[in-house]
Design a protein around this motif. Structure first.
Motif, PDB file in Angstrom:
ATOM      1  N   VAL A   1      15.502   3.287 -18.575  1.00  0.00           N
ATOM      2  CA  VAL A   1      14.732   2.869 -17.399  1.00  0.00           C
ATOM      3  C   VAL A   1      13.247   2.795 -17.771  1.00  0.00           C
ATOM      4  O   VAL A   1      12.676   3.786 -18.247  1.00  0.00           O
ATOM      5  CB  VAL A   1      14.954   3.851 -16.225  1.00  0.00           C
ATOM      6  CG1 VAL A   1      14.058   3.504 -15.058  1.00  0.00           C
ATOM      7  CG2 VAL A   1      16.427   3.843 -15.805  1.00  0.00           C
ATOM      8  N   PRO A   2      12.616   1.645 -17.590  1.00  0.00           N
ATOM      9  CA  PRO A   2      11.198   1.495 -17.946  1.00  0.00           C
ATOM     10  C   PRO A   2      10.283   2.037 -16.845  1.00  0.00           C
ATOM     11  O   PRO A   2      10.726   2.344 -15.742  1.00  0.00           O
ATOM     12  CB  PRO A   2      11.036  -0.017 -18.061  1.00  0.00           C
ATOM     13  CG  PRO A   2      11.994  -0.554 -17.048  1.00  0.00           C
ATOM     14  CD  PRO A   2      13.182   0.388 -17.100  1.00  0.00           C
ATOM     15  N   THR A   3       9.026   2.110 -17.160  1.00  0.00           N
ATOM     16  CA  THR A   3       7.998   2.395 -16.171  1.00  0.00           C
ATOM     17  C   THR A   3       7.606   1.067 -15.534  1.00  0.00           C
ATOM     18  O   THR A   3       7.385   0.088 -16.240  1.00  0.00           O
ATOM     19  CB  THR A   3       6.768   3.040 -16.842  1.00  0.00           C
ATOM     20  OG1 THR A   3       7.174   4.282 -17.415  1.00  0.00           O
ATOM     21  CG2 THR A   3       5.654   3.275 -15.853  1.00  0.00           C
ATOM     22  N   VAL A   4       7.540   1.040 -14.207  1.00  0.00           N
ATOM     23  CA  VAL A   4       7.204  -0.189 -13.487  1.00  0.00           C
ATOM     24  C   VAL A   4       6.001   0.073 -12.595  1.00  0.00           C
ATOM     25  O   VAL A   4       5.961   1.078 -11.885  1.00  0.00           O
ATOM     26  CB  VAL A   4       8.389  -0.692 -12.635  1.00  0.00           C
ATOM     27  CG1 VAL A   4       7.988  -1.917 -11.829  1.00  0.00           C
ATOM     28  CG2 VAL A   4       9.589  -0.998 -13.513  1.00  0.00           C
ATOM     29  N   MET A   5       5.034  -0.827 -12.650  1.00  0.00           N
ATOM     30  CA  MET A   5       3.847  -0.752 -11.802  1.00  0.00           C
ATOM     31  C   MET A   5       3.789  -2.002 -10.939  1.00  0.00           C
ATOM     32  O   MET A   5       4.061  -3.099 -11.446  1.00  0.00           O
ATOM     33  CB  MET A   5       2.591  -0.661 -12.655  1.00  0.00           C
ATOM     34  CG  MET A   5       2.541   0.603 -13.505  1.00  0.00           C
ATOM     35  SD  MET A   5       1.475   0.421 -14.944  1.00  0.00           S
ATOM     36  CE  MET A   5       2.481  -0.582 -15.986  1.00  0.00           C
TER      37      MET A   5
ATOM     38  N   VAL B   1      -5.732  -2.843  12.239  1.00  0.00           N
ATOM     39  CA  VAL B   1      -5.856  -1.916  11.119  1.00  0.00           C
ATOM     40  C   VAL B   1      -4.970  -2.405   9.974  1.00  0.00           C
ATOM     41  O   VAL B   1      -3.836  -2.828  10.201  1.00  0.00           O
ATOM     42  CB  VAL B   1      -5.439  -0.486  11.547  1.00  0.00           C
ATOM     43  CG1 VAL B   1      -5.488   0.456  10.371  1.00  0.00           C
ATOM     44  CG2 VAL B   1      -6.326   0.004  12.674  1.00  0.00           C
ATOM     45  N   LEU B   2      -5.508  -2.364   8.747  1.00  0.00           N
ATOM     46  CA  LEU B   2      -4.741  -2.803   7.582  1.00  0.00           C
ATOM     47  C   LEU B   2      -3.965  -1.620   7.020  1.00  0.00           C
ATOM     48  O   LEU B   2      -4.552  -0.652   6.541  1.00  0.00           O
ATOM     49  CB  LEU B   2      -5.674  -3.373   6.513  1.00  0.00           C
ATOM     50  CG  LEU B   2      -6.588  -4.505   6.969  1.00  0.00           C
ATOM     51  CD1 LEU B   2      -7.467  -4.967   5.824  1.00  0.00           C
ATOM     52  CD2 LEU B   2      -5.791  -5.658   7.523  1.00  0.00           C
ATOM     53  N   ARG B   3      -2.626  -1.709   7.066  1.00  0.00           N
ATOM     54  CA  ARG B   3      -1.763  -0.635   6.570  1.00  0.00           C
ATOM     55  C   ARG B   3      -0.740  -1.248   5.618  1.00  0.00           C
ATOM     56  O   ARG B   3      -0.093  -2.238   5.981  1.00  0.00           O
ATOM     57  CB  ARG B   3      -1.014   0.033   7.721  1.00  0.00           C
ATOM     58  CG  ARG B   3      -1.885   0.622   8.790  1.00  0.00           C
ATOM     59  CD  ARG B   3      -0.983   1.119   9.941  1.00  0.00           C
ATOM     60  NE  ARG B   3      -1.756   1.612  11.051  1.00  0.00           N
ATOM     61  CZ  ARG B   3      -2.089   0.876  12.109  1.00  0.00           C
ATOM     62  NH1 ARG B   3      -1.709  -0.380  12.204  1.00  0.00           N
ATOM     63  NH2 ARG B   3      -2.793   1.409  13.090  1.00  0.00           N
ATOM     64  N   ALA B   4      -0.585  -0.645   4.457  1.00  0.00           N
ATOM     65  CA  ALA B   4       0.413  -1.159   3.518  1.00  0.00           C
ATOM     66  C   ALA B   4       0.865  -0.060   2.567  1.00  0.00           C
ATOM     67  O   ALA B   4       0.078   0.781   2.154  1.00  0.00           O
ATOM     68  CB  ALA B   4      -0.160  -2.324   2.715  1.00  0.00           C
ATOM     69  N   ASP B   5       2.145  -0.106   2.255  1.00  0.00           N
ATOM     70  CA  ASP B   5       2.748   0.760   1.250  1.00  0.00           C
ATOM     71  C   ASP B   5       3.441  -0.182   0.273  1.00  0.00           C
ATOM     72  O   ASP B   5       4.300  -0.970   0.675  1.00  0.00           O
ATOM     73  CB  ASP B   5       3.766   1.699   1.918  1.00  0.00           C
ATOM     74  CG  ASP B   5       4.440   2.634   0.945  1.00  0.00           C
ATOM     75  OD1 ASP B   5       3.867   2.917  -0.123  1.00  0.00           O
ATOM     76  OD2 ASP B   5       5.558   3.095   1.265  1.00  0.00           O
ATOM     77  N   VAL B   6       3.051  -0.128  -0.994  1.00  0.00           N
ATOM     78  CA  VAL B   6       3.559  -1.035  -2.018  1.00  0.00           C
ATOM     79  C   VAL B   6       4.180  -0.193  -3.126  1.00  0.00           C
ATOM     80  O   VAL B   6       3.494   0.622  -3.739  1.00  0.00           O
ATOM     81  CB  VAL B   6       2.408  -1.897  -2.585  1.00  0.00           C
ATOM     82  CG1 VAL B   6       2.892  -2.801  -3.690  1.00  0.00           C
ATOM     83  CG2 VAL B   6       1.754  -2.693  -1.475  1.00  0.00           C
ATOM     84  N   VAL B   7       5.507  -0.379  -3.371  1.00  0.00           N
ATOM     85  CA  VAL B   7       6.205   0.456  -4.348  1.00  0.00           C
ATOM     86  C   VAL B   7       7.265  -0.343  -5.099  1.00  0.00           C
ATOM     87  O   VAL B   7       7.714  -1.394  -4.647  1.00  0.00           O
ATOM     88  CB  VAL B   7       6.886   1.671  -3.669  1.00  0.00           C
ATOM     89  CG1 VAL B   7       5.869   2.615  -3.085  1.00  0.00           C
ATOM     90  CG2 VAL B   7       7.872   1.235  -2.613  1.00  0.00           C
ATOM     91  N   ALA B   8       7.673   0.218  -6.242  1.00  0.00           N
ATOM     92  CA  ALA B   8       8.847  -0.252  -6.977  1.00  0.00           C
ATOM     93  C   ALA B   8       9.944   0.771  -6.715  1.00  0.00           C
ATOM     94  O   ALA B   8       9.735   1.965  -6.899  1.00  0.00           O
ATOM     95  CB  ALA B   8       8.546  -0.337  -8.468  1.00  0.00           C
ATOM     96  N   GLU B   9      11.105   0.313  -6.250  1.00  0.00           N
ATOM     97  CA  GLU B   9      12.231   1.200  -5.959  1.00  0.00           C
ATOM     98  C   GLU B   9      13.466   0.729  -6.711  1.00  0.00           C
ATOM     99  O   GLU B   9      13.546  -0.423  -7.138  1.00  0.00           O
ATOM    100  CB  GLU B   9      12.522   1.226  -4.460  1.00  0.00           C
ATOM    101  CG  GLU B   9      11.434   1.876  -3.644  1.00  0.00           C
ATOM    102  CD  GLU B   9      11.767   1.964  -2.157  1.00  0.00           C
ATOM    103  OE1 GLU B   9      11.064   2.716  -1.469  1.00  0.00           O
ATOM    104  OE2 GLU B   9      12.695   1.287  -1.689  1.00  0.00           O
ATOM    105  N   ALA B  10      14.433   1.630  -6.834  1.00  0.00           N
ATOM    106  CA  ALA B  10      15.725   1.322  -7.467  1.00  0.00           C
ATOM    107  C   ALA B  10      15.541   0.718  -8.852  1.00  0.00           C
ATOM    108  O   ALA B  10      16.172  -0.279  -9.199  1.00  0.00           O
ATOM    109  CB  ALA B  10      16.552   0.407  -6.564  1.00  0.00           C
ATOM    110  N   VAL B  11      14.679   1.335  -9.662  1.00  0.00           N
ATOM    111  CA  VAL B  11      14.407   0.825 -11.010  1.00  0.00           C
ATOM    112  C   VAL B  11      15.577   1.160 -11.930  1.00  0.00           C
ATOM    113  O   VAL B  11      16.020   2.305 -11.989  1.00  0.00           O
ATOM    114  CB  VAL B  11      13.099   1.425 -11.575  1.00  0.00           C
ATOM    115  CG1 VAL B  11      12.815   0.881 -12.964  1.00  0.00           C
ATOM    116  CG2 VAL B  11      11.928   1.152 -10.628  1.00  0.00           C
TER     117      VAL B  11
END
Length: 115
Positions: free
Chosen positions: A50-54, A67-77
């Protein structure tokens, strides 16, 4: 910290328009409360482990009156790919989001056995 034991280090990347909801009145632009968009990304080549993902936002077109709201992620790598995820909530209005990703990890060698 991830230590790579091989000289075969793979780096893959991409830039993906995740959504463009202002064009068709989609829920990221017109909705309220918890909202999520995800897209499965396949790597160009399978990693050995499993690699590192950004992930990061490379373009965001947001309504400035909320209001500016955001959650940005990599899942299920996995070794083959991952899910790119953008979440928002409340009254945030997101018209369009493009996300960039980079993966780094060890590649298989020609003489590796896949049992």
């Amino acid at each position: 910290m991830k230590r790579l034991r091989s000289s075969l280090v793979g780096v893959d990347s991409g830039d993906v328009v995740l959504f463009s909801d202002f064009e068709d009145g989609g829920e990221m632009w017109t909705g309220r409360g918890q909202r999520e968009r995800r897209r499965h990304i396949k790597f160009g080549e399978k990693y050995k482990e499993v690699p590192t993902v950004m992930v990061s936002i490379s373009l965001w077109d947001m309504d400035a009156s909320t209001v500016l709201r955001a959650d940005v992620v990599a899942e299920a790598v996995t070794e083959k790919g991952f899910d790119m995820v953008f979440r928002t909530w409340g009254d945030t209005r997101a018209a369009r989001v493009r996300m960039q990703w980079t993966s780094i990890g060890e590649l298989r060698e020609a003489d590796d056995w896949d049992v």
